[in-house]
Design an enzyme around this catalytic site. Structure first.
Site, PDB file in Angstrom:
ATOM      1  N   TYR A 109     -11.775   2.372 -29.877  1.00  0.00           N
ATOM      2  CA  TYR A 109     -11.397   3.543 -30.672  1.00  0.00           C
ATOM      3  C   TYR A 109     -11.143   4.717 -29.733  1.00  0.00           C
ATOM      4  O   TYR A 109     -11.952   4.983 -28.837  1.00  0.00           O
ATOM      5  CB  TYR A 109     -12.534   3.920 -31.645  1.00  0.00           C
ATOM      6  CG  TYR A 109     -12.217   5.172 -32.432  1.00  0.00           C
ATOM      7  CD1 TYR A 109     -11.616   5.077 -33.677  1.00  0.00           C
ATOM      8  CD2 TYR A 109     -12.474   6.436 -31.908  1.00  0.00           C
ATOM      9  CE1 TYR A 109     -11.286   6.234 -34.390  1.00  0.00           C
ATOM     10  CE2 TYR A 109     -12.142   7.582 -32.614  1.00  0.00           C
ATOM     11  CZ  TYR A 109     -11.557   7.469 -33.849  1.00  0.00           C
ATOM     12  OH  TYR A 109     -11.221   8.599 -34.548  1.00  0.00           O
ATOM     13  N   GLU A 197      -5.027   9.745 -33.613  1.00  0.00           N
ATOM     14  CA  GLU A 197      -6.057   8.704 -33.622  1.00  0.00           C
ATOM     15  C   GLU A 197      -5.448   7.324 -33.385  1.00  0.00           C
ATOM     16  O   GLU A 197      -4.504   6.937 -34.068  1.00  0.00           O
ATOM     17  CB  GLU A 197      -6.765   8.711 -34.987  1.00  0.00           C
ATOM     18  CG  GLU A 197      -7.898   7.709 -35.081  1.00  0.00           C
ATOM     19  CD  GLU A 197      -8.532   7.693 -36.474  1.00  0.00           C
ATOM     20  OE1 GLU A 197      -7.835   7.363 -37.455  1.00  0.00           O
ATOM     21  OE2 GLU A 197      -9.724   8.022 -36.571  1.00  0.00           O
TER      22      GLU A 197
END
Ligand code: ADP
Ligand code: MG
Length: 388
Positions: A109, A197
């Site tokens: 992530y 993101e």
């Protein structure tokens, strides 16, 4: 403004961030063309909507052969996705992204956003990618690192070392990871993003780092600096009220409650939301009519507030500084008469030309209650909404 994954990935590429080869299709015919032009033998198809969690919701499908692509495209184009991120109304996909599948070794992530408390851009990273970061933050916050970086969009060596340590990147992979993160930080700053993101950023079996998913949101206040992004706005992905407000150049925010709010100025809007909550109610939306609005614009704003089906009462809270209270009254009365509204309207007016504004409301023969102060106005609105 939120961008679709395919729009974000085009931008990532310009900044040198590796993404798997892809094409976009809005029809079965186009899906076949994408498959042919990329010489795909198998593919991943993903609905393009402004919400995450598509995998879990059935919006990400694997085609094991090229023959499966048209059927999957047919099922996904036009698919409505409903989850916590979309609200009950859901969002409909008009396009699918068709991508070459990647052999995944591990998912990470990585994101960049503005930390408002520290007033700085930060990189958020975790070696546990793929899953929802909110969930990870609840269950294992120690697995997430936050690394502040400069407004120039550059990461320093010690920051990159911290990142590599958290991710478990060593040797050649640490170098690739550093390049990836540098490019991400630069892209975040130069696009004036509020969020970039990558979840997941994956290590492939071949040893490369690629952005498998991408979510990019641009700060609306900076859009004037990015005329190249004007095509990216997609009105089908926001509520019809938000689309109408954008068209009319009005600031409108949708919420979950049942009291519609018409205000002037962002600070007063916040105070209005707070006081409604304080008296046990919940705002359905707020519309900020802005400083120099005409009565036509006020009427348009009010139409938007009333068109929200959740609204059971309307609170109008205006402090007329630049704005003239009579203009507000004329606009509201015009819209209310035209819409033959059934919901109660509570008005609290102060400031420039307030007497004339109140006189217009009283003479309008509409069921409009006027309040003397904000507390009374909020209580009346909460009671009216509860009565339904
Ligand atoms: P969402 O976050 O909306 O669920 P993602 O794009 O992150 O959608 O896709 C969900 C999952 O599907 C990823 O975590 C990854 O495991 C898998 N996936 C997505 N794209 C590919 C691809 N090109 N090749 C292989 N797997 C993929
Ligand atoms: Mg994802």
């Amino acid at each position: 403004m939120n961008l679709h994954e395919f729009q974000a990935k085009k931008i990532l590429r310009q900044f040198g961030i590796p993404v798997p080869e892809f094409g976009v299709a809005s029809s079965v015919e186009e899906a076949k063309q994408v498959a042919a032009s990329l010489h795909l033998k198998e593919a991943v198809l993903k609905i393009q909507v402004h919400a995450g969690g598509r995998g879990k919701a059935g919006g990400v499908k694997f085609a094991k052969t090229v023959e499966e692509i048209p059927g999957i495209a047919r099922a996904l184009i036009g698919m409505k996705m409903v989850n916590e991120q979309t609200g009950l109304a859901g969002v409909v996909a008009r396009q699918v992204l068709i991508s070459r599948p990647v052999d995944i070794e591990k998912e990470f992530y990585l994101s960049a956003l503005i930390d408002r408390n520290q007033a700085t851009p930060v990189l958020i990273a975790s070696a546990e990618g793929g899953m929802e970061i909110e969930e990870l933050a609840r269950t294992s916050p120690e697995k997430i690192v936050t690394i502040p970086f400069s407004f120039e969009g550059k990461l320093r060596s010690y920051q990159l070392l911290r990142l590599a340590k958290c991710m478990g990147w060593k040797g050649e992979l640490a170098k690739k990871g550093a390049q990836f993160a540098q490019a991400l930080a630069k892209c975040f700053i130069e696009t004036d993003a509020s969020l970039l993101e990558i979840n997941p950023c994956v290590l492939t079996k071949g040893g490369d780092l690629v952005a498998l998913d991408a979510k990019l949101a641009i700060d609306d206040n900076a859009l004037y600096r990015h005329p190249e992004l004007s095509d990216c706005y997609d009105p089908t992905q926001v509520s019809s009220q938000e689309a109408m407000a954008k068209e009319a150049d009005l600031a409108y925010i949708a919420m979950q409650g049942d009291i519609g709010c018409g205000v002037k100025g962002a600070g007063l809007a916040m105070a209005t939301m707070d006081i409604i909550q304080y008296f046990g109610g919940a705002p359905a939306n707020f519309l900020d009519v802005g400083g120099g609005a005409t009565k036509e614009k006020v009427a348009e704003g009010f139409r938007i507030v009333l068109s929200d089906q959740k609204v059971r009462a309307v609170l109008i809270n205006i402090f007329g500084g630049i704005m003239n209270c009579a203009t507000i009254a004329e606009g509201v009365i015009h819209a209310a008469k035209e819409q033959k509204i059934a919901v109660p309207i509570i008005v609290r007016l102060e400031g420039t030309n307030v007497e004339e504004g109140k006189r217009l409301f009283q003479g309008s023969h509409l069921k409009i209650q006027t309040a003397d102060d904000l507390a009374q106005a909020a209580q009346l609105a909460v009671q009216a909404a509860k009565r339904g």
